[in-house]
Write a protein that holds these residues in place. Sequence first.
Motif, PDB file in Angstrom:
ATOM      1  N   ALA A   1       2.344  22.948 123.748  1.00  0.00           N
ATOM      2  CA  ALA A   1       2.260  24.153 124.576  1.00  0.00           C
ATOM      3  C   ALA A   1       3.630  24.520 125.119  1.00  0.00           C
ATOM      4  O   ALA A   1       4.498  23.667 125.310  1.00  0.00           O
ATOM      5  CB  ALA A   1       1.278  23.949 125.719  1.00  0.00           C
ATOM      6  N   GLY A   2       3.808  25.806 125.383  1.00  0.00           N
ATOM      7  CA  GLY A   2       5.040  26.266 125.995  1.00  0.00           C
ATOM      8  C   GLY A   2       5.517  27.575 125.403  1.00  0.00           C
ATOM      9  O   GLY A   2       5.003  28.042 124.368  1.00  0.00           O
TER      10      GLY A   2
ATOM     11  N   LEU B   1      11.941  18.559 126.664  1.00  0.00           N
ATOM     12  CA  LEU B   1      11.485  19.243 127.881  1.00  0.00           C
ATOM     13  C   LEU B   1      10.035  19.689 127.757  1.00  0.00           C
ATOM     14  O   LEU B   1       9.303  19.739 128.757  1.00  0.00           O
ATOM     15  CB  LEU B   1      12.390  20.449 128.158  1.00  0.00           C
ATOM     16  CG  LEU B   1      13.825  20.117 128.586  1.00  0.00           C
ATOM     17  CD1 LEU B   1      14.696  21.373 128.573  1.00  0.00           C
ATOM     18  CD2 LEU B   1      13.847  19.475 129.973  1.00  0.00           C
ATOM     19  N   ALA B   2       9.619  20.023 126.536  1.00  0.00           N
ATOM     20  CA  ALA B   2       8.236  20.460 126.321  1.00  0.00           C
ATOM     21  C   ALA B   2       7.257  19.306 126.233  1.00  0.00           C
ATOM     22  O   ALA B   2       6.043  19.510 126.422  1.00  0.00           O
ATOM     23  CB  ALA B   2       8.156  21.305 125.046  1.00  0.00           C
ATOM     24  N   THR B   3       7.745  18.106 125.936  1.00  0.00           N
ATOM     25  CA  THR B   3       6.842  16.965 125.730  1.00  0.00           C
ATOM     26  C   THR B   3       7.012  15.861 126.763  1.00  0.00           C
ATOM     27  O   THR B   3       6.260  14.879 126.744  1.00  0.00           O
ATOM     28  CB  THR B   3       7.074  16.354 124.331  1.00  0.00           C
ATOM     29  OG1 THR B   3       8.448  15.947 124.204  1.00  0.00           O
ATOM     30  CG2 THR B   3       6.724  17.357 123.240  1.00  0.00           C
ATOM     31  N   GLN B   4       7.974  15.989 127.652  1.00  0.00           N
ATOM     32  CA  GLN B   4       8.205  14.987 128.701  1.00  0.00           C
ATOM     33  C   GLN B   4       8.124  15.667 130.065  1.00  0.00           C
ATOM     34  O   GLN B   4       9.141  16.015 130.674  1.00  0.00           O
ATOM     35  CB  GLN B   4       9.575  14.327 128.517  1.00  0.00           C
ATOM     36  CG  GLN B   4       9.766  13.604 127.202  1.00  0.00           C
ATOM     37  CD  GLN B   4      11.174  13.063 127.019  1.00  0.00           C
ATOM     38  OE1 GLN B   4      11.962  12.984 127.966  1.00  0.00           O
ATOM     39  NE2 GLN B   4      11.513  12.687 125.799  1.00  0.00           N
ATOM     40  N   PRO B   5       6.921  15.915 130.551  1.00  0.00           N
ATOM     41  CA  PRO B   5       6.785  16.643 131.819  1.00  0.00           C
ATOM     42  C   PRO B   5       7.475  15.954 132.987  1.00  0.00           C
ATOM     43  O   PRO B   5       7.942  16.624 133.919  1.00  0.00           O
ATOM     44  CB  PRO B   5       5.271  16.723 132.030  1.00  0.00           C
ATOM     45  CG  PRO B   5       4.693  15.674 131.132  1.00  0.00           C
ATOM     46  CD  PRO B   5       5.624  15.557 129.970  1.00  0.00           C
ATOM     47  N   GLU B   6       7.576  14.627 132.945  1.00  0.00           N
ATOM     48  CA  GLU B   6       8.237  13.926 134.040  1.00  0.00           C
ATOM     49  C   GLU B   6       9.735  14.218 134.066  1.00  0.00           C
ATOM     50  O   GLU B   6      10.339  14.332 135.145  1.00  0.00           O
ATOM     51  CB  GLU B   6       7.977  12.419 133.946  1.00  0.00           C
ATOM     52  CG  GLU B   6       8.637  11.709 132.776  1.00  0.00           C
ATOM     53  CD  GLU B   6       7.952  11.916 131.429  1.00  0.00           C
ATOM     54  OE1 GLU B   6       8.486  11.411 130.419  1.00  0.00           O
ATOM     55  OE2 GLU B   6       6.900  12.593 131.371  1.00  0.00           O
TER      56      GLU B   6
ATOM     57  N   GLY C   1      14.247  25.781 115.450  1.00  0.00           N
ATOM     58  CA  GLY C   1      13.887  24.391 115.215  1.00  0.00           C
ATOM     59  C   GLY C   1      12.853  23.898 116.207  1.00  0.00           C
ATOM     60  O   GLY C   1      11.892  23.200 115.839  1.00  0.00           O
ATOM     61  N   ALA C   2      13.032  24.259 117.482  1.00  0.00           N
ATOM     62  CA  ALA C   2      12.045  23.884 118.498  1.00  0.00           C
ATOM     63  C   ALA C   2      10.706  24.555 118.228  1.00  0.00           C
ATOM     64  O   ALA C   2       9.642  23.934 118.398  1.00  0.00           O
ATOM     65  CB  ALA C   2      12.571  24.253 119.877  1.00  0.00           C
ATOM     66  N   LYS C   3      10.738  25.812 117.817  1.00  0.00           N
ATOM     67  CA  LYS C   3       9.493  26.514 117.479  1.00  0.00           C
ATOM     68  C   LYS C   3       8.747  25.800 116.356  1.00  0.00           C
ATOM     69  O   LYS C   3       7.522  25.620 116.407  1.00  0.00           O
ATOM     70  CB  LYS C   3       9.801  27.951 117.064  1.00  0.00           C
ATOM     71  CG  LYS C   3       8.614  28.706 116.455  1.00  0.00           C
ATOM     72  CD  LYS C   3       9.030  30.078 115.973  1.00  0.00           C
ATOM     73  CE  LYS C   3       7.895  30.786 115.223  1.00  0.00           C
ATOM     74  NZ  LYS C   3       7.760  30.328 113.827  1.00  0.00           N
TER      75      LYS C   3
ATOM     76  N   PRO D   1       7.644  15.287 116.614  1.00  0.00           N
ATOM     77  CA  PRO D   1       8.162  16.637 116.878  1.00  0.00           C
ATOM     78  C   PRO D   1       9.689  16.712 116.772  1.00  0.00           C
ATOM     79  O   PRO D   1      10.224  17.702 116.273  1.00  0.00           O
ATOM     80  CB  PRO D   1       7.678  16.918 118.304  1.00  0.00           C
ATOM     81  CG  PRO D   1       6.449  16.087 118.458  1.00  0.00           C
ATOM     82  CD  PRO D   1       6.716  14.836 117.671  1.00  0.00           C
ATOM     83  N   ARG D   2      10.366  15.675 117.205  1.00  0.00           N
ATOM     84  CA  ARG D   2      11.834  15.676 117.096  1.00  0.00           C
ATOM     85  C   ARG D   2      12.254  15.701 115.635  1.00  0.00           C
ATOM     86  O   ARG D   2      13.173  16.440 115.252  1.00  0.00           O
ATOM     87  CB  ARG D   2      12.413  14.452 117.818  1.00  0.00           C
ATOM     88  CG  ARG D   2      12.316  14.532 119.333  1.00  0.00           C
ATOM     89  CD  ARG D   2      12.622  13.176 119.981  1.00  0.00           C
ATOM     90  NE  ARG D   2      13.954  12.702 119.672  1.00  0.00           N
ATOM     91  CZ  ARG D   2      15.047  12.936 120.401  1.00  0.00           C
ATOM     92  NH1 ARG D   2      14.968  13.674 121.497  1.00  0.00           N
ATOM     93  NH2 ARG D   2      16.221  12.431 120.059  1.00  0.00           N
TER      94      ARG D   2
END
Length: 526
Positions: free
Chosen positions: A136-137, A457-462, A125-127, A3-4
């Motif tokens: 999700a998000g 932030l969207a892929t690292q919930p911790e 870019g994030a989209k 994703p990055r």
Amino acid sequence: MSPRDTALAYISANEPRFSEFCQRIWSHAEPAWREYKSARDYVELLRAEGFSVEAGSGGMPTAFVASWGSGKPVLAGFSEYDAVPGNSQQVVPYPAPREGVHPYAAGHTDPHSVLGTASLVAMLGAKAAMQQHGIAGTLKLFGEPAEKVCGSKPVHAAKGYYNDLDAAVVWHPWPSNTVTSDTQFGAYWSCVITFEAADPENWIDPTLVPIEGAHAQARCPGALDAMCLMYTTTKYTKEAMFPHAGSWTLNEFVLGDGGATSDNLAPRFAQIQYSWRASSLGIQEQIWRVLANNARHAAASTGCRAFVRWVTKTRVGLPNQVMTDLTWKNLQAVGAPAYDEAALEFGRDIQRNLGLAPMEDPFIPTASRLMPPEENEARLRAGLPAWQKHLSADDYVEFCWHAPTVRLLAARPRLRPPTPGFAYPNWAYLALGGLPGAVDPGMFVAARTMALTYVDLATQPETLAAAQAEFRERSGIGTPAWVPPLLPADFDPPVDLRWPEYVTTARGEEWCIPTPHAGTGAGETL
């Protein structure tokens, strides 16, 4: 492709397109609350990219909220696009205001054309990454007009637009590439004080001097005298507003209406705007108490009534170290801006035209290197007393009380001084701000860094959970320690005040004075 990588690939593929978009916003050069073309361009582009857009959000005609996706987390950023009156300049290496308008028309200073475009690109870019990888998000891009008067974010906050946010990633063009840490920006308040001579005919008893004709009578001092008395009284009492400790500022500006007359008539209506910034809300309140008292006395001395119309009230910023660390890691992954020979030669041309020896690298060294947050923090604190936790003012602080917020800084180059203390003329700074070769490198560094932070932030919930835990502790949200928005939920945005704007006349583009919502637009009685 991760994703990055997808986010970065989208930005690389679209750089020419968004460089042109940035130039279009630059060319509009629309001042606060009057960014009609700029807001239209953002709304049209975002809708074409699949965002749902609320145009005119919060009762502000040039604001918007654009949303894409669904569910949690809700990740936010903002675009600004207002220009500043008195800063018109073409992209040439010599002084040249834009042709066809008044030489003191608006121009971009920071520039917000760059700030807004990078935020837009980061969001897109994030989209692209979230869409391609099924992440999700919800992404929300806020269109925030009138930043130069810190106008729209306190309104959006007061009306609940930030209440559902999980995190916010924001940035600002800067002389260096870094991330803001502990020392955040302070509060900015602004109001317009109006003096109105409602019944000047009652200033004296006309029977005392039996001369026929109103033009022969002693006239009421009226609104102009009230405003002048307000101005001078405030200059005298500024020394008593707050001790000379820390850094706070008070500025004023007279709003003109072209109401001069040669008749012996009392000036009926005058307005002066005050804007002040400080490191705490307590200092802001103290300054306002003095201003309000001065206005009442000035009105009483001149046969007038005094009114106040608030423009804005911001809170102060809150740090979030988790967000700072995450964004700094991503800035390191992206790297510092690099400038091509054409941009460097433009800088040298400015130096030549000023009679200076052109430099091999005419830009300040911090523009092309990364500065660790702790180094930036040390620079900010070098001149501050230990008790002062905030510096200057910027309305990004409104986000800090609703969600963990990070403030990235990326380079917008300045010219390197030939000797310590040398100051380049303002036109040189403005011209560089419109040169793609000078501003695009920092703009796309900012866009890439923010896009990576959104994806993380969207892929690292911790990581997001840690940022939110820190936010709850620092803000006191849900407890009496939390500071709610300082404007009421039913606040009427001051879009009808006398902000300059472009209008088309038989003579071409001109500045004009708008019609208030109701009555004189003066506001509440003081």
